[in-house]
Enzyme design. Structure first.
Site, PDB file in Angstrom:
ATOM      1  N   HIS A  35       0.800  -1.126  -0.065  1.00 33.78           N
ATOM      2  CA  HIS A  35       0.221  -0.004  -0.117  1.00 33.78           C
ATOM      3  C   HIS A  35       0.983   1.265  -0.123  1.00 33.78           C
ATOM      4  O   HIS A  35       0.384   2.223   0.366  1.00 33.78           O
ATOM      5  CB  HIS A  35      -1.080  -0.064   1.359  1.00 33.78           C
ATOM      6  CG  HIS A  35      -2.074  -0.991   1.041  1.00 33.78           C
ATOM      7  ND1 HIS A  35      -3.280  -0.776   0.129  1.00 33.78           N
ATOM      8  CD2 HIS A  35      -2.237  -2.195   1.376  1.00 33.78           C
ATOM      9  CE1 HIS A  35      -3.922  -1.718   0.248  1.00 33.78           C
ATOM     10  NE2 HIS A  35      -3.540  -2.733   0.781  1.00 33.78           N
TER      11      HIS A  35
ATOM     12  N   GLY B  11      -7.561 -14.465  -6.927  1.00 35.70           N
ATOM     13  CA  GLY B  11      -8.169 -14.039  -5.737  1.00 35.70           C
ATOM     14  C   GLY B  11      -7.028 -14.466  -4.694  1.00 35.70           C
ATOM     15  O   GLY B  11      -7.330 -14.167  -3.388  1.00 35.70           O
TER      16      GLY B  11
ATOM     17  N   GLY C  20      -4.266 -12.991  -4.349  1.00 34.20           N
ATOM     18  CA  GLY C  20      -3.039 -11.697  -4.310  1.00 34.20           C
ATOM     19  C   GLY C  20      -2.011 -12.107  -4.864  1.00 34.20           C
ATOM     20  O   GLY C  20      -1.003 -11.293  -4.746  1.00 34.20           O
TER      21      GLY C  20
ATOM     22  N   SER D  64      -3.089 -12.048 -10.533  1.00 35.57           N
ATOM     23  CA  SER D  64      -3.424 -12.831 -11.956  1.00 35.57           C
ATOM     24  C   SER D  64      -4.007 -11.619 -12.878  1.00 35.57           C
ATOM     25  O   SER D  64      -3.598 -11.760 -13.919  1.00 35.57           O
ATOM     26  CB  SER D  64      -4.522 -13.971 -11.620  1.00 35.57           C
ATOM     27  OG  SER D  64      -5.537 -13.608 -11.190  1.00 35.57           O
TER      28      SER D  64
ATOM     29  N   ASP E 220       1.923  -3.799  -9.377  1.00 38.92           N
ATOM     30  CA  ASP E 220       1.744  -5.062  -9.947  1.00 38.92           C
ATOM     31  C   ASP E 220       2.307  -5.236 -11.333  1.00 38.92           C
ATOM     32  O   ASP E 220       3.034  -6.035 -11.759  1.00 38.92           O
ATOM     33  CB  ASP E 220       0.172  -5.672  -9.916  1.00 38.92           C
ATOM     34  CG  ASP E 220      -0.173  -5.508  -8.406  1.00 38.92           C
ATOM     35  OD1 ASP E 220       0.716  -5.486  -7.470  1.00 38.92           O
ATOM     36  OD2 ASP E 220      -1.608  -5.702  -8.070  1.00 38.92           O
TER      37      ASP E 220
HETATM   38  C1  GLA Z   1      -2.910  -4.407  -4.910  1.00 37.46           C
HETATM   39  C2  GLA Z   1      -2.775  -3.298  -6.009  1.00 37.46           C
HETATM   40  C3  GLA Z   1      -1.370  -2.720  -6.024  1.00 37.46           C
HETATM   41  C4  GLA Z   1      -0.739  -2.530  -4.591  1.00 37.46           C
HETATM   42  C5  GLA Z   1      -1.280  -3.572  -3.579  1.00 37.46           C
HETATM   43  C6  GLA Z   1      -0.965  -3.355  -2.022  1.00 37.46           C
HETATM   44  O1  GLA Z   1      -2.059  -5.588  -5.400  1.00 37.46           O
HETATM   45  O2  GLA Z   1      -2.902  -3.709  -7.162  1.00 37.46           O
HETATM   46  O3  GLA Z   1      -1.344  -1.608  -6.696  1.00 37.46           O
HETATM   47  O4  GLA Z   1      -1.406  -1.256  -4.316  1.00 37.46           O
HETATM   48  O5  GLA Z   1      -2.561  -4.190  -3.606  1.00 37.46           O
HETATM   49  O6  GLA Z   1       0.510  -3.011  -1.679  1.00 37.46           O
END
Ligand code: GLA
Length: 385
Positions: free
Chosen positions: A34, A120, A122, A125, A170
């Site tokens: 975050h 889902g 994290g 995908s 990501d």
């Molecule tokens: C998700 C969002 C990213 C990032 C993370 C938390 O994966 O796509 O941009 O903010 O949450 O670090």
């Protein structure tokens, strides 16, 4: 699923024997959660779980997509490009729309895609699909977009077609990933540095809660707003502050009394997390895995208590890891409210840890977690067969 079954499907549906083949991986994040949308620092890496695409052009002015994992076909005239009710198709259409907005003229494209990144969990995908399709279009039509432009288009696709106001981590990590290397990225300047992941004696184990609480995207967008409201207050005292990246603990504490209590805790977490990323990068480059592990543990506590994006299931796995001799660092990973914990575990205790975590999670929640070993691999690329 393997690439030959995707290629076989492509031949069956579209009659093309040798389509373009693209691999686009998922990602992990060692630390820096975050922080990306606060113009801060992150430390992710691409992994050995991926989505594969076969692609070829068609002269019918149609988007024809087949999702191998959902076993579903989708078709849309290129001229009618807009958000669809078929949610998986939006990750591709959103990217096509970005190419259009950059002035490229699109024609027909046939795609089959599928892979082994759990949805889902994290592991991003969705960003893997966006990046992969960005490369597909770039290659098939020779659009000559750079990697960084593709990353930005993929991120905008997520904003505009999936409604999640994600940061850039990501898509960046997935596009720029390198074997055995994590990326320390400055999300403001987009400067980046690779760090060799040499976890001698340790391995990365992910424990997947298998839950994804429904508030994920609304809470995510809400956190962004809370961070912005902290910035607006601090700006009154220091106009050069444009994001939490520019704040430090002293300044924050000086104005604590004027801040809404929740906003203060959100800001505190982000400011501390940015400092942790810098420390973690240093620790890892010096081979100090114990320090990296200790910082990860602090991150989990901050995400749980101050940023409040953890959930019962993630905390159960975190607490178990804390109590297990042989885990040097553990924390929830990604946006939160479900998905995985990332754990750094001594090689010779890894099997016992996996069994123990599975048993404990089953006993406390009634559900079976999934456990993944991950390796750090290349980012999105076209594959020569
Ligand atoms: C998700 C969002 C990213 C990032 C993370 C938390 O994966 O796509 O941009 O903010 O949450 O670090």
């Amino acid at each position: 699923m393997n690439t030959s079954s995707i290629r076989q499907k492509h031949k069956e549906l579209f009659g093309i024997k040798e389509p373009l083949l693209v691999r686009s991986p998922g990602r992990i994040n060692l630390i820096g959660e975050h922080t990306d949308y606060n113009d801060g620092f992150v430390f992710p890496a691409a992994i050995d779980k991926a989505i594969w695409f076969t692609a070829s052009r068609n002269d019918k002015k149609l988007f024809r997509f087949f999702s191998f994992d959902f076993d579903e076909y989708f078709e849309l005239p290129v001229d009618e490009l807009s958000i669809s009710k078929v949610s998986w198709a939006n990750y591709l259409l959103g990217v096509a729309d970005q190419y259009k907005k950059r002035g490229h003229s699109l024609s027909g494209v046939d795609v089959v895609f599928g892979g082994d990144i759990p949805v889902g969990a994290g592991l991003s995908s969705s960003a893997a699909v966006e990046n992969g399709f960005a490369l597909v279009l770039n290659k098939l039509f020779d659009f000559q977009e750079s990697k960084i432009e593709m990353v930005k288009m993929a991120q905008k696709a997520e904003h505009e077609y999936a409604g999640v106001m994600c940061g850039i981590m990501d898509q960046f990590a997935i596009m720029f990933g390198k074997k055995q290397q994590a990326i320390r990225l400055d999300c403001r300047t987009l400067d980046y540095e690779y760090a060799n992941i040499n976890l001698t004696g340790y391995q990365i184990v992910l424990c997947d809660t298998k839950v994804k609480h429904s508030l994920v995207s609304s809470a995510y967008n809400q956190r962004r707003k809370e961070c912005e409201s902290g910035v607006n207050l601090l700006k009154q005292y220091k106009p050069e502050i444009t994001a939490l990246r520019d704040a430090d603990p002293d300044l924050l504490n000086k104005h604590k009394a004027e801040m809404d209590e929740v906003v203060y805790r959100r800001c505190k977490y982000v400011v501390e997390e940015n400092l942790r990323v810098m420390e973690a990068f240093k620790a890892l480059t010096q081979g100090n895995i114990a320090k990296l592990g200790a910082l990860m543990t602090e991150t989990h506590k901050g995400l749980r208590d101050d940023f409040e994006v953890s959930c019962k299931e993630l905390d159960i796995l975190f607490d178990f890891a804390q109590s297990f001799d042989g885990v040097i660092g553990s924390r929830m990973m990604g946006g939160g409210f479900g998905g995985c914990t990332i754990n750094i575990v001594e090689n010779d205790k890894a099997e016992a840890f996996k069994n123990g975590a599975t048993k404990h999670y089953k006993q406390t929640t009634g559900n079976t977690p999934s456990i993944y070993d991950v390796k750090i691999m290349e980012g999105t690329n076209a594959v020569i067969i």
